[in-house]
Enzyme design. Structure first.
Site, PDB file in Angstrom:
ATOM      1  N   TYR A  20       0.836  -1.203   0.000  1.00 17.18           N
ATOM      2  CA  TYR A  20       0.000   0.000   0.000  1.00 17.18           C
ATOM      3  C   TYR A  20       0.875   1.259   0.000  1.00 17.18           C
ATOM      4  O   TYR A  20       0.620   2.206  -0.750  1.00 17.18           O
ATOM      5  CB  TYR A  20      -0.929  -0.017   1.219  1.00 17.18           C
ATOM      6  CG  TYR A  20      -1.875   1.147   1.264  1.00 17.18           C
ATOM      7  CD1 TYR A  20      -3.071   1.130   0.557  1.00 17.18           C
ATOM      8  CD2 TYR A  20      -1.571   2.281   2.013  1.00 17.18           C
ATOM      9  CE1 TYR A  20      -3.939   2.212   0.583  1.00 17.18           C
ATOM     10  CE2 TYR A  20      -2.435   3.363   2.049  1.00 17.18           C
ATOM     11  CZ  TYR A  20      -3.613   3.317   1.340  1.00 17.18           C
ATOM     12  OH  TYR A  20      -4.464   4.394   1.361  1.00 17.18           O
ATOM     13  N   HIS A  24       1.334   4.271  -3.082  1.00 22.96           N
ATOM     14  CA  HIS A  24       1.111   5.701  -2.869  1.00 22.96           C
ATOM     15  C   HIS A  24       2.359   6.543  -3.100  1.00 22.96           C
ATOM     16  O   HIS A  24       2.284   7.773  -3.065  1.00 22.96           O
ATOM     17  CB  HIS A  24       0.491   5.938  -1.493  1.00 22.96           C
ATOM     18  CG  HIS A  24      -0.959   5.614  -1.494  1.00 22.96           C
ATOM     19  ND1 HIS A  24      -1.413   4.318  -1.381  1.00 22.96           N
ATOM     20  CD2 HIS A  24      -2.055   6.392  -1.661  1.00 22.96           C
ATOM     21  CE1 HIS A  24      -2.730   4.329  -1.456  1.00 22.96           C
ATOM     22  NE2 HIS A  24      -3.147   5.572  -1.638  1.00 22.96           N
ATOM     23  N   TYR A  43      -4.393  17.369   0.724  1.00 22.22           N
ATOM     24  CA  TYR A  43      -4.796  15.987   1.030  1.00 22.22           C
ATOM     25  C   TYR A  43      -3.588  15.179   1.464  1.00 22.22           C
ATOM     26  O   TYR A  43      -2.578  15.148   0.765  1.00 22.22           O
ATOM     27  CB  TYR A  43      -5.447  15.379  -0.211  1.00 22.22           C
ATOM     28  CG  TYR A  43      -6.005  13.987  -0.059  1.00 22.22           C
ATOM     29  CD1 TYR A  43      -6.488  13.511   1.143  1.00 22.22           C
ATOM     30  CD2 TYR A  43      -6.071  13.142  -1.153  1.00 22.22           C
ATOM     31  CE1 TYR A  43      -7.021  12.242   1.265  1.00 22.22           C
ATOM     32  CE2 TYR A  43      -6.605  11.865  -1.060  1.00 22.22           C
ATOM     33  CZ  TYR A  43      -7.073  11.418   0.160  1.00 22.22           C
ATOM     34  OH  TYR A  43      -7.595  10.160   0.270  1.00 22.22           O
ATOM     35  N   TRP A  78      -8.860   3.514  -9.889  1.00 22.12           N
ATOM     36  CA  TRP A  78      -8.052   3.557  -8.671  1.00 22.12           C
ATOM     37  C   TRP A  78      -8.744   2.800  -7.525  1.00 22.12           C
ATOM     38  O   TRP A  78      -8.113   2.012  -6.827  1.00 22.12           O
ATOM     39  CB  TRP A  78      -7.779   5.008  -8.261  1.00 22.12           C
ATOM     40  CG  TRP A  78      -6.910   5.129  -7.054  1.00 22.12           C
ATOM     41  CD1 TRP A  78      -7.307   5.306  -5.756  1.00 22.12           C
ATOM     42  CD2 TRP A  78      -5.484   5.048  -7.004  1.00 22.12           C
ATOM     43  NE1 TRP A  78      -6.225   5.350  -4.917  1.00 22.12           N
ATOM     44  CE2 TRP A  78      -5.089   5.199  -5.665  1.00 22.12           C
ATOM     45  CE3 TRP A  78      -4.510   4.871  -7.983  1.00 22.12           C
ATOM     46  CZ2 TRP A  78      -3.756   5.171  -5.270  1.00 22.12           C
ATOM     47  CZ3 TRP A  78      -3.181   4.844  -7.583  1.00 22.12           C
ATOM     48  CH2 TRP A  78      -2.819   4.997  -6.248  1.00 22.12           C
TER      49      TRP A  78
END
Length: 107
Positions: A20, A24, A43, A78
């Protein structure tokens, strides 16, 4: 209009944490563009070693920003790729983002 601060929690599967994080480090440029164009600003995602994921963003209207993202093709791709990384979300991580109430802010 002043932007609202939004914080949410999700749970990443323990056995997928490293993957993960790697995903990213290379978020698709069109996904980044779609987020900006949909009203997601400042964000950030923070990941604890047990899989607790804390998301933070600023936006004028969180529900409207989510709806705009939901209408994009890149978001559908996504979310489909990210779904296996999360616990208890029925393969829809974008629908698991429930804002936490803000109880204090120091500007």
């Amino acid at each position: 209009m002043e932007r609202k601060r939004v914080c949410f929690l999700l749970k990443v599967r323990q056995d997928r944490l490293e993957e993960y994080k790697l995903r990213h480090q290379a978020v698709w440029p069109d996904m980044r563009d779609a987020l900006r164009e949909s009203g997601w600003h400042n964000y950030s995602l923070f990941l604890r070693e047990d899989g607790l994921l804390v998301g933070y963003l600023e936006t004028d209207d969180f529900e409207a920003a989510q709806e705009r993202m939901a209408r994009t093709e890149v978001n559908a791709r996504w979310q489909a790729e990210m779904a296996p990384y999360f616990e208890d979300l029925d393969d829809r991580p974008d629908e698991g983002m429930r804002p936490l109430p803000e109880v204090f802010h120091l500007d």
